[in-house]
Design a protein around this motif. Structure first.
Motif, PDB file in Angstrom:
ATOM      1  N   ASN A  79     -42.960  24.256   5.414  1.00  0.00           N
ATOM      2  CA  ASN A  79     -41.696  23.538   5.000  1.00  0.00           C
ATOM      3  C   ASN A  79     -40.208  23.795   5.782  1.00  0.00           C
ATOM      4  OD1 ASN A  79     -39.557  21.572   3.494  1.00  0.00           O
ATOM      5  ND2 ASN A  79     -41.183  21.689   1.897  1.00  0.00           N
ATOM      6  N   PRO A  80     -39.610  23.650   5.996  1.00  0.00           N
ATOM      7  CA  PRO A  80     -37.976  23.923   6.472  1.00  0.00           C
ATOM      8  C   PRO A  80     -36.995  23.324   5.427  1.00  0.00           C
ATOM      9  CG  PRO A  80     -38.005  22.048   8.356  1.00  0.00           C
ATOM     10  CD  PRO A  80     -39.797  21.951   6.652  1.00  0.00           C
ATOM     11  N   PHE A  81     -37.218  22.543   4.989  1.00  0.00           N
ATOM     12  CA  PHE A  81     -36.020  21.575   4.321  1.00  0.00           C
ATOM     13  C   PHE A  81     -35.514  23.340   3.030  1.00  0.00           C
ATOM     14  CE2 PHE A  81     -38.071  17.878   5.199  1.00  0.00           C
ATOM     15  CZ  PHE A  81     -37.310  17.420   5.777  1.00  0.00           C
ATOM     16  N   PRO A  82     -34.165  22.908   2.217  1.00  0.00           N
ATOM     17  CA  PRO A  82     -33.948  23.828   1.634  1.00  0.00           C
ATOM     18  C   PRO A  82     -34.041  23.768   0.296  1.00  0.00           C
ATOM     19  CG  PRO A  82     -32.040  22.367   2.546  1.00  0.00           C
ATOM     20  CD  PRO A  82     -33.417  21.988   2.838  1.00  0.00           C
ATOM     21  N   ARG A  83     -33.906  24.476  -0.728  1.00  0.00           N
ATOM     22  CA  ARG A  83     -34.900  24.622  -1.861  1.00  0.00           C
ATOM     23  C   ARG A  83     -34.631  23.346  -2.518  1.00  0.00           C
ATOM     24  NH1 ARG A  83     -34.050  27.071  -6.526  1.00  0.00           N
ATOM     25  NH2 ARG A  83     -35.885  27.919  -7.503  1.00  0.00           N
ATOM     26  N   ILE A  84     -34.052  22.914  -2.771  1.00  0.00           N
ATOM     27  CA  ILE A  84     -33.432  21.254  -3.760  1.00  0.00           C
ATOM     28  C   ILE A  84     -34.150  20.348  -3.058  1.00  0.00           C
ATOM     29  CG2 ILE A  84     -31.565  21.087  -2.398  1.00  0.00           C
ATOM     30  CD1 ILE A  84     -30.715  19.733  -4.889  1.00  0.00           C
ATOM     31  N   VAL A  85     -34.062  20.701  -2.185  1.00  0.00           N
ATOM     32  CA  VAL A  85     -35.402  19.766  -1.695  1.00  0.00           C
ATOM     33  C   VAL A  85     -36.974  19.678  -1.852  1.00  0.00           C
ATOM     34  CG1 VAL A  85     -35.999  18.672   0.778  1.00  0.00           C
ATOM     35  CG2 VAL A  85     -33.391  19.074   0.588  1.00  0.00           C
ATOM     36  N   ARG A  86     -37.502  20.464  -2.062  1.00  0.00           N
ATOM     37  CA  ARG A  86     -38.200  21.733  -1.535  1.00  0.00           C
ATOM     38  C   ARG A  86     -38.882  21.033  -3.234  1.00  0.00           C
ATOM     39  NH1 ARG A  86     -37.871  25.838   1.101  1.00  0.00           N
ATOM     40  NH2 ARG A  86     -37.233  27.343  -0.892  1.00  0.00           N
ATOM     41  N   MET A  87     -37.830  21.295  -4.096  1.00  0.00           N
ATOM     42  CA  MET A  87     -37.917  21.331  -5.528  1.00  0.00           C
ATOM     43  C   MET A  87     -38.129  19.554  -6.452  1.00  0.00           C
ATOM     44  SD  MET A  87     -36.029  24.740  -6.909  1.00  0.00           S
ATOM     45  CE  MET A  87     -35.976  24.221  -8.909  1.00  0.00           C
ATOM     46  N   THR A  88     -37.417  18.841  -5.141  1.00  0.00           N
ATOM     47  CA  THR A  88     -37.273  17.671  -5.526  1.00  0.00           C
ATOM     48  C   THR A  88     -37.888  16.590  -4.772  1.00  0.00           C
ATOM     49  OG1 THR A  88     -34.832  17.096  -4.919  1.00  0.00           O
ATOM     50  CG2 THR A  88     -35.005  18.113  -6.677  1.00  0.00           C
ATOM     51  N   VAL A  89     -38.428  17.007  -3.633  1.00  0.00           N
ATOM     52  CA  VAL A  89     -38.570  14.730  -2.761  1.00  0.00           C
ATOM     53  C   VAL A  89     -40.129  16.268  -2.233  1.00  0.00           C
ATOM     54  CG1 VAL A  89     -37.927  14.097  -0.475  1.00  0.00           C
ATOM     55  CG2 VAL A  89     -36.268  14.562  -2.276  1.00  0.00           C
ATOM     56  N   VAL A  90     -40.143  16.957  -1.598  1.00  0.00           N
ATOM     57  CA  VAL A  90     -41.677  17.801  -1.051  1.00  0.00           C
ATOM     58  C   VAL A  90     -41.362  18.667  -1.488  1.00  0.00           C
ATOM     59  CG1 VAL A  90     -42.715  18.041   1.073  1.00  0.00           C
ATOM     60  CG2 VAL A  90     -40.596  16.286   1.463  1.00  0.00           C
ATOM     61  N   SER A  92     -44.199  21.087  -1.563  1.00  0.00           N
ATOM     62  CA  SER A  92     -44.998  22.116  -1.310  1.00  0.00           C
ATOM     63  C   SER A  92     -44.049  22.755   0.320  1.00  0.00           C
ATOM     64  CB  SER A  92     -45.939  20.871  -0.802  1.00  0.00           C
ATOM     65  OG  SER A  92     -46.781  21.603   0.437  1.00  0.00           O
ATOM     66  N   GLU A  93     -44.807  23.777   0.852  1.00  0.00           N
ATOM     67  CA  GLU A  93     -44.551  25.016   1.512  1.00  0.00           C
ATOM     68  C   GLU A  93     -44.737  24.158   2.591  1.00  0.00           C
ATOM     69  OE1 GLU A  93     -42.231  27.766   0.551  1.00  0.00           O
ATOM     70  OE2 GLU A  93     -42.201  26.097  -1.345  1.00  0.00           O
ATOM     71  N   GLU A  94     -45.754  23.244   2.842  1.00  0.00           N
ATOM     72  CA  GLU A  94     -46.176  23.419   3.685  1.00  0.00           C
ATOM     73  C   GLU A  94     -46.650  21.250   4.086  1.00  0.00           C
ATOM     74  OE1 GLU A  94     -50.810  25.973   3.921  1.00  0.00           O
ATOM     75  OE2 GLU A  94     -50.577  23.835   4.572  1.00  0.00           O
ATOM     76  N   LEU A  95     -45.840  21.480   5.170  1.00  0.00           N
ATOM     77  CA  LEU A  95     -45.449  19.986   6.122  1.00  0.00           C
ATOM     78  C   LEU A  95     -47.063  19.445   6.551  1.00  0.00           C
ATOM     79  CD1 LEU A  95     -41.748  19.671   6.883  1.00  0.00           C
ATOM     80  CD2 LEU A  95     -43.440  19.496   4.202  1.00  0.00           C
ATOM     81  N   VAL A  96     -47.213  18.918   6.672  1.00  0.00           N
ATOM     82  CA  VAL A  96     -48.728  17.454   7.278  1.00  0.00           C
ATOM     83  C   VAL A  96     -47.847  16.657   7.940  1.00  0.00           C
ATOM     84  CG1 VAL A  96     -51.292  16.648   7.415  1.00  0.00           C
ATOM     85  CG2 VAL A  96     -50.162  18.618   5.182  1.00  0.00           C
ATOM     86  N   TRP A  97     -48.562  16.969   9.466  1.00  0.00           N
ATOM     87  CA  TRP A  97     -47.949  15.929  10.563  1.00  0.00           C
ATOM     88  C   TRP A  97     -49.044  15.124  11.275  1.00  0.00           C
ATOM     89  CZ3 TRP A  97     -42.526  14.773  11.811  1.00  0.00           C
ATOM     90  CH2 TRP A  97     -42.176  16.470  11.053  1.00  0.00           C
ATOM     91  N   TYR A  98     -48.984  14.067  11.693  1.00  0.00           N
ATOM     92  CA  TYR A  98     -49.856  13.059  12.686  1.00  0.00           C
ATOM     93  C   TYR A  98     -48.729  13.392  14.079  1.00  0.00           C
ATOM     94  CZ  TYR A  98     -52.378   9.914  15.838  1.00  0.00           C
ATOM     95  OH  TYR A  98     -53.056   9.504  16.295  1.00  0.00           O
ATOM     96  N   GLU A  99     -50.024  13.811  15.170  1.00  0.00           N
ATOM     97  CA  GLU A  99     -49.607  13.987  16.849  1.00  0.00           C
ATOM     98  C   GLU A  99     -50.706  13.534  17.021  1.00  0.00           C
ATOM     99  OE1 GLU A  99     -46.227  17.018  19.042  1.00  0.00           O
ATOM    100  OE2 GLU A  99     -48.704  17.278  18.897  1.00  0.00           O
ATOM    101  N   GLU A 100     -49.743  12.608  17.795  1.00  0.00           N
ATOM    102  CA  GLU A 100     -50.400  11.882  19.381  1.00  0.00           C
ATOM    103  C   GLU A 100     -49.702  12.022  20.614  1.00  0.00           C
ATOM    104  OE1 GLU A 100     -52.249   7.972  18.324  1.00  0.00           O
ATOM    105  OE2 GLU A 100     -51.365   7.375  20.653  1.00  0.00           O
ATOM    106  N   ILE A 101     -51.000  12.623  21.503  1.00  0.00           N
ATOM    107  CA  ILE A 101     -50.093  12.180  22.971  1.00  0.00           C
ATOM    108  C   ILE A 101     -51.113  11.838  24.244  1.00  0.00           C
ATOM    109  CG2 ILE A 101     -49.032  14.219  24.313  1.00  0.00           C
ATOM    110  CD1 ILE A 101     -49.714  16.567  22.460  1.00  0.00           C
ATOM    111  N   LYS A 102     -50.450  10.949  25.423  1.00  0.00           N
ATOM    112  CA  LYS A 102     -50.987  10.545  26.180  1.00  0.00           C
ATOM    113  C   LYS A 102     -50.241  11.383  27.375  1.00  0.00           C
ATOM    114  CE  LYS A 102     -51.787   6.141  23.814  1.00  0.00           C
ATOM    115  NZ  LYS A 102     -51.266   4.620  23.247  1.00  0.00           N
ATOM    116  N   VAL A 103     -51.292  11.821  28.398  1.00  0.00           N
ATOM    117  CA  VAL A 103     -50.678  12.053  29.187  1.00  0.00           C
ATOM    118  C   VAL A 103     -51.471  11.372  30.952  1.00  0.00           C
ATOM    119  CG1 VAL A 103     -50.569  14.068  30.470  1.00  0.00           C
ATOM    120  CG2 VAL A 103     -50.436  14.350  28.320  1.00  0.00           C
TER     121      VAL A 103
END
Length: 215
Positions: A79-90, A92-103
């Motif tokens: 989680n790259p957000f500042p401490r205040i965001v981690r305490m109020t919004v997100v 968690s120390e980890e973020l989960v992403w969905y990613e889709e790649i087409k080549v």
């Protein structure tokens, strides 16, 4: 070779995009760069390059449709957000992403898009990117990236704007850093090829006249 870095696919199973992810808000940050290298070189370097320092782990499923390869991922990052965001919004120390790649190697394009699953309860954080052969110079590659964060809910206006602005600037910083690293790796590879002497045919070694064959 193009997908050497994506060969960690899980056997079976599926990874699907979250509901509503087809209706992403307009991007708040955009970056575009023309790289003076072939599409094949750029995509090989991108997929084979080092992972971001925020990366933790991923799950991958690959499928084919015609000549197009589709790679779906569930990624876990710090989680790259500042401490205040981690305490109020997100919170968690980890973020989960969905990613889709087409080549599509023959049509010479690659598309990427990802959305943050950890933020779906409070907003949307997403990224879109494309790599394609430059229509004005097929030996060059156009790399475009865009994305942003939009919060929802009853947050103070100043706080909401601050978080969204921070996210947009962080996104641009990551794009700049990763694209610079990509271009540097392409420069190093090109310099290495240029420094390598061209292989020359050596004349066959001659034995002594009328020498008997070696037993």
């Amino acid at each position: 070779v193009l997908f050497a870095a994506l060969c960690h696919a899980s056997a079976g199973g599926s990874i699907e995009p979250p509901p509503g992810s087809e209706n992403l808000p307009p991007p708040s940050a955009h970056m575009s760069r023309v790289l003076p290298y072939d599409f094949e070189e750029v995509t090989h370097a991108w997929f084979s390059g080092p992972t971001d320092d925020k990366f933790l782990r991923e799950e991958v499923v690959e499928t084919w449709s015609g000549g197009e390869k589709r790679v779906c991922k569930r990624m876990y990052t710090k989680n790259p957000f500042p401490r205040i965001v981690r305490m109020t919004v997100v919170r968690s120390e980890e973020l989960v992403w969905y990613e889709e790649i087409k080549v599509h190697s023959k049509k010479r394009y690659a598309t990427f898009w990802s959305i943050n699953l950890s933020l779906l309860g409070v907003g949307q954080a997403y990224r879109r990117a494309t790599m394609r052969a430059d229509p004005n110079n097929p030996k060059h590659t156009v790399f475009e990236q865009e994305g942003g964060v939009v919060l929802k809910g009853e947050y103070p206006h100043a706080f909401k704007n601050s978080v969204e602005h921070f996210a947009a600037q962080a996104f641009l910083g990551i794009c700049e850093k990763s694209t610079n690293a990509l271009e540097k790796s392409l420069q190093v590879a090109a310099a290495s090829r240029a420094a390598s002497p061209s292989p020359q045919l050596q004349p066959p070694r001659r034995g002594a006249p009328l020498s008997p064959p070696r037993g």
